[in-house]
Scaffold this active site. Structure first.
Site, PDB file in Angstrom:
ATOM      1  N   ARG A   1      63.796  26.459  41.250  1.00  0.00           N
ATOM      2  CA  ARG A   1      64.694  26.907  42.157  1.00  0.00           C
ATOM      3  C   ARG A   1      65.891  27.435  41.564  1.00  0.00           C
ATOM      4  NH1 ARG A   1      60.788  26.054  44.741  1.00  0.00           N
ATOM      5  NH2 ARG A   1      60.702  24.838  46.750  1.00  0.00           N
TER       6      ARG A   1
ATOM      7  N   SER B   1      65.135  24.513  53.189  1.00  0.00           N
ATOM      8  CA  SER B   1      65.442  23.105  52.303  1.00  0.00           C
ATOM      9  C   SER B   1      66.930  23.204  51.977  1.00  0.00           C
ATOM     10  CB  SER B   1      64.587  23.073  51.285  1.00  0.00           C
ATOM     11  OG  SER B   1      63.188  22.732  51.558  1.00  0.00           O
TER      12      SER B   1
ATOM     13  N   GLU C   1      70.660  23.591  47.825  1.00  0.00           N
ATOM     14  CA  GLU C   1      69.919  24.806  47.328  1.00  0.00           C
ATOM     15  C   GLU C   1      70.489  25.936  47.740  1.00  0.00           C
ATOM     16  OE1 GLU C   1      65.713  24.477  47.532  1.00  0.00           O
ATOM     17  OE2 GLU C   1      65.655  26.203  48.750  1.00  0.00           O
TER      18      GLU C   1
HETATM   19  P1  FAD Z   1      69.968  35.823  51.071  1.00  0.00           P
HETATM   20  O1  FAD Z   1      69.764  34.850  51.807  1.00  0.00           O
HETATM   21  O2  FAD Z   1      70.184  37.081  51.700  1.00  0.00           O
HETATM   22  O3  FAD Z   1      70.481  35.877  49.586  1.00  0.00           O
HETATM   23  C1  FAD Z   1      70.266  34.868  48.571  1.00  0.00           C
HETATM   24  C2  FAD Z   1      71.105  34.874  47.489  1.00  0.00           C
HETATM   25  O4  FAD Z   1      70.791  36.016  46.771  1.00  0.00           O
HETATM   26  C3  FAD Z   1      72.648  35.288  47.781  1.00  0.00           C
HETATM   27  O5  FAD Z   1      73.255  34.654  46.797  1.00  0.00           O
HETATM   28  C4  FAD Z   1      72.769  36.899  47.877  1.00  0.00           C
HETATM   29  O6  FAD Z   1      74.079  37.166  47.463  1.00  0.00           O
HETATM   30  C5  FAD Z   1      71.695  36.956  46.600  1.00  0.00           C
HETATM   31  N1  FAD Z   1      70.971  38.343  46.891  1.00  0.00           N
HETATM   32  C6  FAD Z   1      70.169  38.487  47.988  1.00  0.00           C
HETATM   33  N2  FAD Z   1      69.688  39.903  47.809  1.00  0.00           N
HETATM   34  C7  FAD Z   1      69.918  40.254  46.332  1.00  0.00           C
HETATM   35  C8  FAD Z   1      69.700  41.322  45.458  1.00  0.00           C
HETATM   36  N3  FAD Z   1      68.830  42.333  45.916  1.00  0.00           N
HETATM   37  N4  FAD Z   1      70.396  41.396  43.978  1.00  0.00           N
HETATM   38  C9  FAD Z   1      71.133  40.448  43.906  1.00  0.00           C
HETATM   39  N5  FAD Z   1      71.500  39.209  44.653  1.00  0.00           N
HETATM   40  C10 FAD Z   1      70.880  39.204  45.902  1.00  0.00           C
HETATM   41  N6  FAD Z   1      62.801  29.214  49.531  1.00  0.00           N
HETATM   42  C11 FAD Z   1      61.717  28.937  48.761  1.00  0.00           C
HETATM   43  O7  FAD Z   1      61.791  28.947  47.568  1.00  0.00           O
HETATM   44  N7  FAD Z   1      60.633  28.404  49.250  1.00  0.00           N
HETATM   45  C12 FAD Z   1      60.379  28.173  50.444  1.00  0.00           C
HETATM   46  O8  FAD Z   1      59.087  27.610  50.764  1.00  0.00           O
HETATM   47  C13 FAD Z   1      61.208  28.667  51.291  1.00  0.00           C
HETATM   48  N8  FAD Z   1      61.064  28.236  52.721  1.00  0.00           N
HETATM   49  C14 FAD Z   1      62.097  28.918  53.689  1.00  0.00           C
HETATM   50  C15 FAD Z   1      61.701  28.541  54.908  1.00  0.00           C
HETATM   51  C16 FAD Z   1      62.828  28.782  56.025  1.00  0.00           C
HETATM   52  C17 FAD Z   1      62.557  28.450  57.373  1.00  0.00           C
HETATM   53  C18 FAD Z   1      64.134  29.514  55.496  1.00  0.00           C
HETATM   54  C19 FAD Z   1      65.130  29.741  56.428  1.00  0.00           C
HETATM   55  C20 FAD Z   1      64.280  29.610  54.067  1.00  0.00           C
HETATM   56  C21 FAD Z   1      63.271  29.372  53.139  1.00  0.00           C
HETATM   57  N9  FAD Z   1      63.492  29.514  51.877  1.00  0.00           N
HETATM   58  C22 FAD Z   1      62.388  29.140  51.102  1.00  0.00           C
HETATM   59  C23 FAD Z   1      64.789  29.870  51.242  1.00  0.00           C
HETATM   60  C24 FAD Z   1      64.703  31.583  51.187  1.00  0.00           C
HETATM   61  O9  FAD Z   1      63.861  31.890  52.282  1.00  0.00           O
HETATM   62  C25 FAD Z   1      64.466  32.129  50.006  1.00  0.00           C
HETATM   63  O10 FAD Z   1      65.439  31.779  49.079  1.00  0.00           O
HETATM   64  C26 FAD Z   1      64.715  33.811  50.170  1.00  0.00           C
HETATM   65  O11 FAD Z   1      64.320  34.263  49.084  1.00  0.00           O
HETATM   66  C27 FAD Z   1      65.950  34.330  50.422  1.00  0.00           C
HETATM   67  O12 FAD Z   1      65.965  35.641  50.672  1.00  0.00           O
HETATM   68  P2  FAD Z   1      67.105  36.318  51.376  1.00  0.00           P
HETATM   69  O13 FAD Z   1      66.541  37.964  51.273  1.00  0.00           O
HETATM   70  O14 FAD Z   1      67.008  35.922  52.654  1.00  0.00           O
HETATM   71  O15 FAD Z   1      68.363  36.082  50.406  1.00  0.00           O
HETATM   72  P1  NAP Z   2      55.740  18.687  51.771  1.00  0.00           P
HETATM   73  O1  NAP Z   2      54.410  19.121  51.533  1.00  0.00           O
HETATM   74  O2  NAP Z   2      55.778  17.586  52.678  1.00  0.00           O
HETATM   75  O3  NAP Z   2      55.912  17.784  50.203  1.00  0.00           O
HETATM   76  C1  NAP Z   2      57.152  17.356  50.255  1.00  0.00           C
HETATM   77  C2  NAP Z   2      57.705  17.408  48.752  1.00  0.00           C
HETATM   78  O4  NAP Z   2      56.884  16.910  47.809  1.00  0.00           O
HETATM   79  C3  NAP Z   2      57.687  18.852  48.652  1.00  0.00           C
HETATM   80  O5  NAP Z   2      59.307  19.278  48.661  1.00  0.00           O
HETATM   81  C4  NAP Z   2      57.175  19.148  47.272  1.00  0.00           C
HETATM   82  O6  NAP Z   2      58.003  19.711  46.293  1.00  0.00           O
HETATM   83  C5  NAP Z   2      56.584  17.874  46.779  1.00  0.00           C
HETATM   84  N1  NAP Z   2      55.153  17.847  46.702  1.00  0.00           N
HETATM   85  C6  NAP Z   2      54.193  17.917  47.424  1.00  0.00           C
HETATM   86  N2  NAP Z   2      52.861  17.965  47.015  1.00  0.00           N
HETATM   87  C7  NAP Z   2      53.172  17.960  45.583  1.00  0.00           C
HETATM   88  C8  NAP Z   2      52.468  17.983  44.517  1.00  0.00           C
HETATM   89  N3  NAP Z   2      51.008  18.127  44.646  1.00  0.00           N
HETATM   90  N4  NAP Z   2      52.910  18.170  43.220  1.00  0.00           N
HETATM   91  C9  NAP Z   2      54.365  18.205  43.145  1.00  0.00           C
HETATM   92  N5  NAP Z   2      55.047  18.039  44.156  1.00  0.00           N
HETATM   93  C10 NAP Z   2      54.514  17.739  45.372  1.00  0.00           C
HETATM   94  O7  NAP Z   2      56.776  19.702  51.850  1.00  0.00           O
HETATM   95  P2  NAP Z   2      57.212  20.700  52.985  1.00  0.00           P
HETATM   96  O8  NAP Z   2      58.590  20.361  53.043  1.00  0.00           O
HETATM   97  O9  NAP Z   2      56.153  20.715  53.887  1.00  0.00           O
HETATM   98  O10 NAP Z   2      57.177  22.273  52.228  1.00  0.00           O
HETATM   99  C11 NAP Z   2      55.828  22.509  51.542  1.00  0.00           C
HETATM  100  C12 NAP Z   2      56.139  23.637  50.608  1.00  0.00           C
HETATM  101  O11 NAP Z   2      57.019  24.787  50.931  1.00  0.00           O
HETATM  102  C13 NAP Z   2      57.070  23.004  49.326  1.00  0.00           C
HETATM  103  O12 NAP Z   2      56.357  23.627  48.238  1.00  0.00           O
HETATM  104  C14 NAP Z   2      58.432  23.235  49.617  1.00  0.00           C
HETATM  105  O13 NAP Z   2      59.073  23.458  48.279  1.00  0.00           O
HETATM  106  C15 NAP Z   2      58.105  24.878  50.351  1.00  0.00           C
HETATM  107  N6  NAP Z   2      59.298  24.912  51.256  1.00  0.00           N
HETATM  108  C16 NAP Z   2      60.495  25.321  50.554  1.00  0.00           C
HETATM  109  C17 NAP Z   2      61.492  25.361  51.529  1.00  0.00           C
HETATM  110  C18 NAP Z   2      63.012  26.147  50.855  1.00  0.00           C
HETATM  111  O14 NAP Z   2      63.854  26.515  51.775  1.00  0.00           O
HETATM  112  N7  NAP Z   2      63.170  25.871  49.317  1.00  0.00           N
HETATM  113  C19 NAP Z   2      61.513  25.484  52.916  1.00  0.00           C
HETATM  114  C20 NAP Z   2      60.316  25.022  53.288  1.00  0.00           C
HETATM  115  C21 NAP Z   2      59.310  24.723  52.488  1.00  0.00           C
HETATM  116  P3  NAP Z   2      58.268  21.108  45.869  1.00  0.00           P
HETATM  117  O15 NAP Z   2      59.434  21.360  47.027  1.00  0.00           O
HETATM  118  O16 NAP Z   2      58.894  21.180  44.619  1.00  0.00           O
HETATM  119  O17 NAP Z   2      57.112  22.010  45.794  1.00  0.00           O
END
Ligand code: FAD
Ligand code: NAP
Length: 339
Positions: free
Chosen positions: A166, A239, A335
């Site tokens: 991340r 998250s 995050e």
């Molecule tokens: P924004 O929120 O608009 O911006 C995020 C940051 O990037 C800000 O600092 C902004 O200034 C900057 N930015 C945006 N665009 C640019 C650009 N073109 N150049 C430079 N800087 C820029 N994240 C995960 O990693 N894994 C997941 O599974 C995941 N699941 C999610 C589920 C839900 C329901 C939600 C709401 C979010 C989730 N996220 C997840 C977080 C998010 O969706 C990601 O981080 C996504 O990449 C953000 O994209 P955005 O365009 O909405 O960015």
């Molecule tokens: P989950 O499957 O309930 O698992 C809980 C946590 O355990 C996750 O955060 C994941 O870490 C870790 N995990 C599960 N299985 C694993 C494995 N085999 N090895 C290492 N780590 C493991 O998680 P969830 O909330 O439903 O999300 C599913 C996936 O979507 C995850 O990868 C999560 O990161 C991603 N997600 C991200 C966001 C976001 O905003 N960043 C939002 C929703 C979902 P990791 O998070 O490191 O994978």
């Protein structure tokens, strides 16, 4: 088309928390030239520029005294195709999930585990988006960014992006780089990643023993839809905390009291704990104060039930951080990007 600047614009539709704040100035850029014009306009007005994509990784805690620039360029293209390895390029403003769907429709694997992540292509490298055992660094080839310090375009190769869990160079140097387009190496034959969470189990339950990338994508969409709140229905930014990496000894001390502690190996002497587990165990799951709350199904997700302010959501996050530190000796890191 030229850039249109609007004054005093509500950002509620542009952040998935649905927080009501105003941007002093707002514009949408569809081309590199419009991005440059926006930068010049911000400089001329003596204000900073805040790029946004889908607003799904933002927490806005006050009105934004800046030019908020929505990165809205569109375009998907195949740059190289040797029959197996295919390099694709996507413009920053392309919505992420439709891009994943497009790649699958071309018969390309690599992005399927990243299905249904909200936001744009341009923001994806910011925190090296990841899910179900895959991060974009696994398929990333390069990107083109505008350096706001010099006004020059700069090409970044994988090893220059400092991608980590991340995290990236772009997140570490906030405000410096405007990401314009990103390139990915996808494959017609890549092995699928099924050993994470309930993916394989889900496919087997559907009677699919030898899945395609599209099957994996469908299964992950289904799992995600069951667990995660849809921001259109309930404001959230996914998250809210990163999963902490802690020394094995600390995890073992916690396990002595909580036999069901969830942990994963994370290299020499370290393990990754599930932040959601810690928050749930501390009793926060389903907590609500006013319109700010902790999701009832996933304790890692803070939610806005309607009119919570960014400051209220941040205050709740701070209380959770303090509680987790006091109970488990772990400092949870936020995050989303806080403004
Ligand atoms: P924004 O929120 O608009 O911006 C995020 C940051 O990037 C800000 O600092 C902004 O200034 C900057 N930015 C945006 N665009 C640019 C650009 N073109 N150049 C430079 N800087 C820029 N994240 C995960 O990693 N894994 C997941 O599974 C995941 N699941 C999610 C589920 C839900 C329901 C939600 C709401 C979010 C989730 N996220 C997840 C977080 C998010 O969706 C990601 O981080 C996504 O990449 C953000 O994209 P955005 O365009 O909405 O960015
Ligand atoms: P989950 O499957 O309930 O698992 C809980 C946590 O355990 C996750 O955060 C994941 O870490 C870790 N995990 C599960 N299985 C694993 C494995 N085999 N090895 C290492 N780590 C493991 O998680 P969830 O909330 O439903 O999300 C599913 C996936 O979507 C995850 O990868 C999560 O990161 C991603 N997600 C991200 C966001 C976001 O905003 N960043 C939002 C929703 C979902 P990791 O998070 O490191 O994978």
């Amino acid at each position: 088309m030229s850039l249109t600047l609007q004054e005093a614009v509500s950002l509620k539709p542009f952040n998935t928390f649905g927080v009501e704040v105003q941007a002093r100035w707002f514009a949408e850029a569809r081309t590199d030239d419009e991005v440059r014009t926006a930068l010049a306009e911000a400089e001329r007005r003596g204000i900073s520029l805040l790029p946004v994509g889908g607003g799904s990784n933002l927490l806005l805690t006050a009105d934004v005294d800046a030019l908020v620039l929505r990165m809205a360029s569109r375009g998907l293209r195949i740059l190289e195709d040797d029959g197996e390895r295919v390099v694709v390029e996507a413009e920053a403003g392309e919505p992420w999930h439709p891009f994943v769907q497009w790649s699958l429709a071309q018969g390309l694997c690599g992005l399927e585990n990243l299905s249904l992540i909200p936001g744009t292509v341009g923001a994806a490298p910011m925190q090296n988006i990841g899910a179900y055992g895959v991060e974009i660094k696994d398929v990333f080839v390069g990107l083109t960014a505008l350096d706001r310090q010099t006004g020059e375009l700069r090409e970044f190769a994988l090893e220059e992006c400092a991608f980590a869990y991340r995290d990236s160079l772009f997140k570490q140097q906030p405000g410096r780089w405007l990401i314009l387009r990103v390139r990915f190496a996808l494959s017609r034959k890549m092995a699928l990643h099924l050993d994470y969470g309930p993916v394989r189990q889900r496919l087997q339950a559907e009677g699919i023993e030898v899945p395609s990338a599209a099957d994996v994508s469908r299964a992950i969409c289904a799992i995600r839809s069951e667990k995660l709140p849809d921001p259109v229905v309930l404001g959230n930014a996914g998250s809210f905390f990163k999963n902490p990496l802690v020394p094995v000894e600390l995890a073992e001390r916690i396990r002595a009291e909580h036999a069901d502690l969830v942990s994963y190996p994370a290299g020499e002497g370290q393990v990754k704990l599930a932040a959601g587990w810690l928050i749930e165990r501390a009793g926060w799951k389903g907590f609500r104060e006013g319109d700010a709350g902790v999701h009832r199904l996933q304790a890692l997700v803070l939610v806005n039930y309607g009119s919570a302010t960014g400051a209220q959501l941040l205050a709740l996050a701070r209380r959770i951080q303090a509680d987790i530190l006091a109970r488990f000796g772990i400092a949870l890191e936020i995050e989303p990007n806080i403004f």
